[in-house]
Enzyme design. Structure first.
Site, PDB file in Angstrom:
ATOM      1  N   LYS A 195      36.087 -48.402 -64.598  1.00  0.00           N
ATOM      2  CA  LYS A 195      37.204 -47.461 -64.348  1.00  0.00           C
ATOM      3  C   LYS A 195      38.511 -48.002 -64.739  1.00  0.00           C
ATOM      4  O   LYS A 195      38.720 -49.033 -64.528  1.00  0.00           O
ATOM      5  CB  LYS A 195      37.069 -47.057 -62.856  1.00  0.00           C
ATOM      6  CG  LYS A 195      37.206 -48.207 -61.999  1.00  0.00           C
ATOM      7  CD  LYS A 195      36.801 -47.878 -60.430  1.00  0.00           C
ATOM      8  CE  LYS A 195      37.193 -48.862 -59.719  1.00  0.00           C
ATOM      9  NZ  LYS A 195      38.694 -49.422 -59.434  1.00  0.00           N
ATOM     10  N   ASP A 213      34.388 -53.297 -57.347  1.00  0.00           N
ATOM     11  CA  ASP A 213      35.319 -54.112 -57.928  1.00  0.00           C
ATOM     12  C   ASP A 213      35.017 -55.321 -57.529  1.00  0.00           C
ATOM     13  O   ASP A 213      36.204 -56.150 -57.507  1.00  0.00           O
ATOM     14  CB  ASP A 213      36.808 -53.635 -57.914  1.00  0.00           C
ATOM     15  CG  ASP A 213      37.055 -52.219 -58.442  1.00  0.00           C
ATOM     16  OD1 ASP A 213      36.150 -51.681 -59.050  1.00  0.00           O
ATOM     17  OD2 ASP A 213      38.170 -51.923 -58.532  1.00  0.00           O
ATOM     18  N   GLN A 250      42.364 -40.299 -36.468  1.00  0.00           N
ATOM     19  CA  GLN A 250      42.379 -38.897 -36.326  1.00  0.00           C
ATOM     20  C   GLN A 250      41.162 -38.166 -36.508  1.00  0.00           C
ATOM     21  O   GLN A 250      40.804 -37.162 -37.256  1.00  0.00           O
ATOM     22  CB  GLN A 250      43.303 -38.301 -37.481  1.00  0.00           C
ATOM     23  CG  GLN A 250      44.709 -38.719 -37.627  1.00  0.00           C
ATOM     24  CD  GLN A 250      45.545 -38.283 -38.457  1.00  0.00           C
ATOM     25  OE1 GLN A 250      46.045 -36.947 -38.552  1.00  0.00           O
ATOM     26  NE2 GLN A 250      45.948 -39.180 -39.357  1.00  0.00           N
ATOM     27  N   CYS A 254      41.956 -50.267 -54.015  1.00  0.00           N
ATOM     28  CA  CYS A 254      40.605 -49.423 -54.567  1.00  0.00           C
ATOM     29  C   CYS A 254      39.535 -48.900 -53.645  1.00  0.00           C
ATOM     30  O   CYS A 254      39.121 -48.058 -53.936  1.00  0.00           O
ATOM     31  CB  CYS A 254      39.924 -50.405 -55.924  1.00  0.00           C
ATOM     32  SG  CYS A 254      41.074 -50.519 -57.170  1.00  0.00           S
ATOM     33  N   VAL A 280      36.561 -54.414 -52.644  1.00  0.00           N
ATOM     34  CA  VAL A 280      37.886 -55.027 -52.680  1.00  0.00           C
ATOM     35  C   VAL A 280      38.811 -54.067 -53.689  1.00  0.00           C
ATOM     36  O   VAL A 280      38.324 -53.685 -54.690  1.00  0.00           O
ATOM     37  CB  VAL A 280      37.988 -56.456 -53.278  1.00  0.00           C
ATOM     38  CG1 VAL A 280      37.167 -57.184 -52.064  1.00  0.00           C
ATOM     39  CG2 VAL A 280      37.709 -56.891 -54.624  1.00  0.00           C
ATOM     40  N   THR A 281      40.003 -53.968 -53.162  1.00  0.00           N
ATOM     41  CA  THR A 281      40.676 -54.566 -52.101  1.00  0.00           C
ATOM     42  C   THR A 281      40.788 -53.381 -51.007  1.00  0.00           C
ATOM     43  O   THR A 281      40.781 -52.295 -51.452  1.00  0.00           O
ATOM     44  CB  THR A 281      42.114 -55.087 -52.158  1.00  0.00           C
ATOM     45  OG1 THR A 281      42.944 -54.077 -52.706  1.00  0.00           O
ATOM     46  CG2 THR A 281      42.115 -56.312 -53.044  1.00  0.00           C
ATOM     47  N   LYS A 283      42.466 -47.152 -60.043  1.00  0.00           N
ATOM     48  CA  LYS A 283      41.978 -47.509 -58.869  1.00  0.00           C
ATOM     49  C   LYS A 283      40.857 -46.960 -57.997  1.00  0.00           C
ATOM     50  O   LYS A 283      40.202 -47.361 -57.439  1.00  0.00           O
ATOM     51  CB  LYS A 283      43.335 -47.645 -57.985  1.00  0.00           C
ATOM     52  CG  LYS A 283      44.504 -48.533 -58.285  1.00  0.00           C
ATOM     53  CD  LYS A 283      44.186 -49.963 -58.911  1.00  0.00           C
ATOM     54  CE  LYS A 283      45.392 -50.733 -59.396  1.00  0.00           C
ATOM     55  NZ  LYS A 283      45.020 -51.816 -59.901  1.00  0.00           N
TER      56      LYS A 283
HETATM   57  N1  TIU Z   1      40.075 -53.335 -57.099  1.00  0.00           N
HETATM   58  C1  TIU Z   1      41.296 -53.341 -56.518  1.00  0.00           C
HETATM   59  O1  TIU Z   1      41.545 -53.285 -55.511  1.00  0.00           O
HETATM   60  N2  TIU Z   1      42.451 -53.622 -57.595  1.00  0.00           N
HETATM   61  C2  TIU Z   1      43.629 -53.939 -57.296  1.00  0.00           C
HETATM   62  O2  TIU Z   1      44.596 -54.108 -58.403  1.00  0.00           O
HETATM   63  N3  TIU Z   1      43.850 -54.271 -56.031  1.00  0.00           N
HETATM   64  C3  TIU Z   1      44.920 -55.253 -55.503  1.00  0.00           C
HETATM   65  O3  TIU Z   1      44.851 -55.265 -54.269  1.00  0.00           O
HETATM   66  N4  TIU Z   1      45.847 -55.527 -56.589  1.00  0.00           N
END
Ligand code: TIU
Length: 220
Positions: free
Chosen positions: A129, A24, A202, A162, A157-158, A132
């Site tokens: 997709k 993403d 862990q 995701c 990210v993030t 997430k």
């Molecule tokens: N790709 C992803 O992480 N989508 C999000 O919505 N991330 C946020 O941190 N909002």
């Protein structure tokens, strides 16, 4: 097999059975005026991931590794957008609404594109997709298994949203995951560290974590 110095211990891999998965890295998350900004975030916090990911992308392409890109987003008619996701946050501008980079998180809009620095090359799969996680409601798993992929090197990210969701999905499916810490980013500095810690704690409960330099030196 090659080895990358990682935590909690070295990550063994070979180029033929390892895929680079870039999650993403879209304008909607990394540039002003997109989904990330609409959620109230400072998108500048994510941009440090672009340059190291560019270097990793070049090295993995040169090593002949499979490179997969993912994008979070929805069909223009929003038929794949769960009502709970659409209304969550009660933000004035939400998914499907018009923003400075087109309709937010909608496929085909400028904001949905991957940032130009990390643009996919012809032949590299792009997984669209609606959730997430990159395995939910996509053909990612069948693409990986068809090619004999056993392990994933993950950027994107993030980190806590995701990237973490995808690594957890991959781990349950039997894929070994290495997350490159400087090639990820969060809008929340405290979440960035916690999200990486959760993966490698862990004994590597979800996978491995290393700086991108460790991969680059293994591939050099
Ligand atoms: N790709 C992803 O992480 N989508 C999000 O919505 N991330 C946020 O941190 N909002």
């Amino acid at each position: 097999m090659q080895s990358i110095v990682a935590e909690p211990y070295d990550f063994a891999f070979d180029a033929a059975t390892t895929a680079l998965v870039i999650i993403d890295m879209q304008r909607d998350f990394l540039e002003p005026g997109g989904f990330g900004a609409a959620l109230g975030n400072d998108v500048g916090l994510l941009r440090s991931a672009i340059a190291p990911t560019e270097r990793v992308l070049r090295a993995c392409r040169a090593a002949g590794m499979l490179v997969v890109h993912t994008r979070e987003g929805h069909r223009p008619d929003l038929s794949d957008l769960a009502p709970a996701k659409r209304v969550r946050g009660r933000f004035p501008t939400g998914i499907g609404d018009l923003g400075p980079m087109g309709r937010i998180l909608v496929r085909g809009e400028p904001g949905h594109d991957i940032v130009p620095e990390l643009a996919p090359e012809p032949g590299e799969p792009v997984v669209d997709k609606p959730g997430k996680g990159a395995f939910y409601a996509t053909d990612l798993e069948v693409m990986l298994r068809s090619r004999g992929t056993a392990r994933l090197i993950v950027c994107g990210v993030t980190t806590e949203v995701c990237v973490n969701t995808t690594v957890r999905e991959a781990n349950d499916r039997g894929f070994d995951c290495l997350v490159l810490e400087d090639c990820t980013g969060s809008y929340f500095p405290e979440f960035q560290q916690a999200a990486l810690d959760m993966i490698k704690a862990q004994g590597g409960i979800f996978g491995f974590v290393a700086p991108s330099a460790a991969l680059l030196s293994a591939l050099a």
